[in-house]
Scaffold this active site. Structure first.
Site, mmCIF file in Angstrom:
data_model
loop_
_atom_site.group_PDB
_atom_site.id
_atom_site.type_symbol
_atom_site.label_atom_id
_atom_site.label_comp_id
_atom_site.label_asym_id
_atom_site.label_seq_id
_atom_site.Cartn_x
_atom_site.Cartn_y
_atom_site.Cartn_z
ATOM 1 N N HIS A 32 63.714 14.872 43.811
ATOM 2 C CA HIS A 32 62.423 14.422 43.282
ATOM 3 C C HIS A 32 62.600 13.219 42.359
ATOM 4 O O HIS A 32 61.860 12.238 42.446
ATOM 5 C CB HIS A 32 61.756 15.553 42.490
ATOM 6 C CG HIS A 32 61.304 16.717 43.322
ATOM 7 N ND1 HIS A 32 60.626 16.568 44.511
ATOM 8 C CD2 HIS A 32 61.408 18.058 43.100
ATOM 9 C CE1 HIS A 32 60.343 17.770 45.002
ATOM 10 N NE2 HIS A 32 60.810 18.685 44.171
ATOM 11 N N HIS A 86 67.987 19.801 44.064
ATOM 12 C CA HIS A 86 66.579 19.772 44.444
ATOM 13 C C HIS A 86 65.791 18.839 43.526
ATOM 14 O O HIS A 86 65.051 17.951 43.985
ATOM 15 C CB HIS A 86 66.000 21.184 44.386
ATOM 16 C CG HIS A 86 64.555 21.264 44.754
ATOM 17 N ND1 HIS A 86 64.118 21.590 46.023
ATOM 18 C CD2 HIS A 86 63.419 21.072 44.019
ATOM 19 C CE1 HIS A 86 62.805 21.592 46.059
ATOM 20 N NE2 HIS A 86 62.351 21.269 44.849
ATOM 21 N N GLU A 87 65.926 19.048 42.226
ATOM 22 C CA GLU A 87 65.175 18.242 41.278
ATOM 23 C C GLU A 87 65.653 16.795 41.254
ATOM 24 O O GLU A 87 64.861 15.874 41.026
ATOM 25 C CB GLU A 87 65.263 18.847 39.875
ATOM 26 C CG GLU A 87 64.729 20.268 39.754
ATOM 27 C CD GLU A 87 63.291 20.413 40.236
ATOM 28 O OE1 GLU A 87 62.535 19.416 40.191
ATOM 29 O OE2 GLU A 87 62.920 21.517 40.671
#
Length: 379
Positions: A37, A33-34
């Site tokens: 980003h 997920h990170e």
């Protein structure tokens, strides 16, 4: 002495059998997920100050040549990417800090970028969660194939919704509410999340098609990991329960297509569950937090690594969807603000943004408290 030794062995077993699998699964999902980003942010030319797995005090880390601090933090229940100009771990702007940025820093500050770059960077986190799920399913299908059973009724339970609707042994499901079905698993996926909803079944019987309406009833069963779950059923049994299902094998391209299809199905089912949950039509005990996830991770690990990876894939879908809810400080809340900014051609006022952010944070904290209560005392 024996009691102490037993306690130590018991704790060791719990640590290796439950905590380690839980941290493994959660770390994979959070990291992906990170990383979404981070990668899209870097692609958009945004400066990154920190990439953290976990919250709180740093346990270990290093700083790369771009000045990004990569670290492992003490509280392993999440993670964050901190961009240039962020006040904290939630990508909130710090007006005072932005004013003090150097011209070079202002060029890469997150909150000074065009709205499309900010939106793309924020959306990338949940999107990478969905990619992770699709990759896991694709690899699993390519390596092991898929066990399927034809959507043919072998037995109808007396007094069940299927019996009342007039479904007979030998009937073959063609579609449900206009959705075509190819396997009995398709039937189960559609029916299981629609307890209490009248469904129209098109069946093939003796070379002709007939249409019936049945309403799935809520029934408690055991899932693949022996966890009690409440799902909708109509009371039909397939040959999968009476014999061995067949294996469908996939080539690399077909496996990717099947993996994407399975991911889209998981997204749809999760979204449908959340919608029904908000409407008060789902059992609150179905919603769990870290304790329930840890228990599931332990059970999955005991069955093999492939089970643990599949759990990570399903958890990744849930994390992705939850983060897209339009509630600050979740990713969906930021996207909502960016959408409003794109329409109005100006950012939402700081006063409004702060008020909505505080309300959203309260909602998130209440939700977290709810799932923790469910984990420990609720069910």
């Amino acid at each position: 002495m024996g009691e102490v030794t037993g306690t130590l062995f018991g704790f060791g077993s719990f640590l290796l059998g439950t905590i380690v699998p839980f941290l493994f699964v959660l770390t994979i999902v959070v990291f992906v997920h990170e990383m979404g980003h981070y990668l899209v942010g870097r692609w958009c030319g945004i400066g990154v100050k920190a990439f953290s797995i976990g919250f709180g005090p740093e346990l270990a880390g290093f700083t790369d040549r771009r000045g990004t601090r990569w670290k492992l933090s003490a509280i392993p229940l999440g993670g964050y990417v901190k961009f240039v100009g962020d006040v904290g771990a939630t990508s909130s702007p710090d007006a005072d800090a932005i004013e003090k940025l150097s011209p070079e820093e202002r060029r890469v500050a997150f909150h000074l970028q065009p709205v499309w770059k900010r939106a793309a960077t924020v959306f990338a986190g949940p999107f990478f969660n969905f990619i992770l799920t699709a990759v896991v399913f694709s690899v699993m299908f390519a390596l092991f194939g898929r066990y399927v059973a034809d959507p043919v009724v072998a037995e109808v339970q007396p007094g069940s919704p299927a019996a009342v609707a007039g479904i007979h042994p030998g009937d073959r499901f063609v579609s449900i509410n206009g959705i075509s079905v190819e396997t009995f698993g398709d039937v189960q996926r559609i029916v299981s999340g629609r307890a209490g909803d009248p469904l129209t079944f098109v069946l093939e019987r003796d070379g002709r098609q007939v249409s019936v309406t049945a309403t799935p009833k809520l029934t408690e069963q055991k899932d693949a990991l022996d966890n009690p779950v409440k799902i909708g059923v109509i009371g039909v049994i397939n040959n999968q329960e009476l014999g061995q299902p067949r294996v469908v094998e996939y080539g690399p391209v077909e496996a990717v297509g099947a993996g994407i299809e399975e991911t889209m199905s998981a997204i749809a089912r999760t979204g449908q569950f959340l919608k029904r949950f908000v409407e008060g039509r789902e059992d609150r005990c179905q919603l769990g937090g870290p304790v329930k996830i840890a228990d599931m991770a332990g059970k999955a690990a005991s069955r093999g690594f492939e089970w643990l990876i599949q759990l990570a894939a399903l958890l990744s879908v849930g994390i992705g969807i939850l983060n897209l809810l339009p509630i600050p400080p979740l990713d969906g809340g930021h996207l909502l603000f960016y959408g409003i900014e794109a329409v109005l051609r100006r950012p939402v006022s700081e006063q409004v943004a702060e008020a909505v952010y505080r309300a959203g944070m309260l909602m998130v904290l209440i939700f977290m408290g709810f799932v923790f209560w469910n984990d420990l005392f609720g069910c």
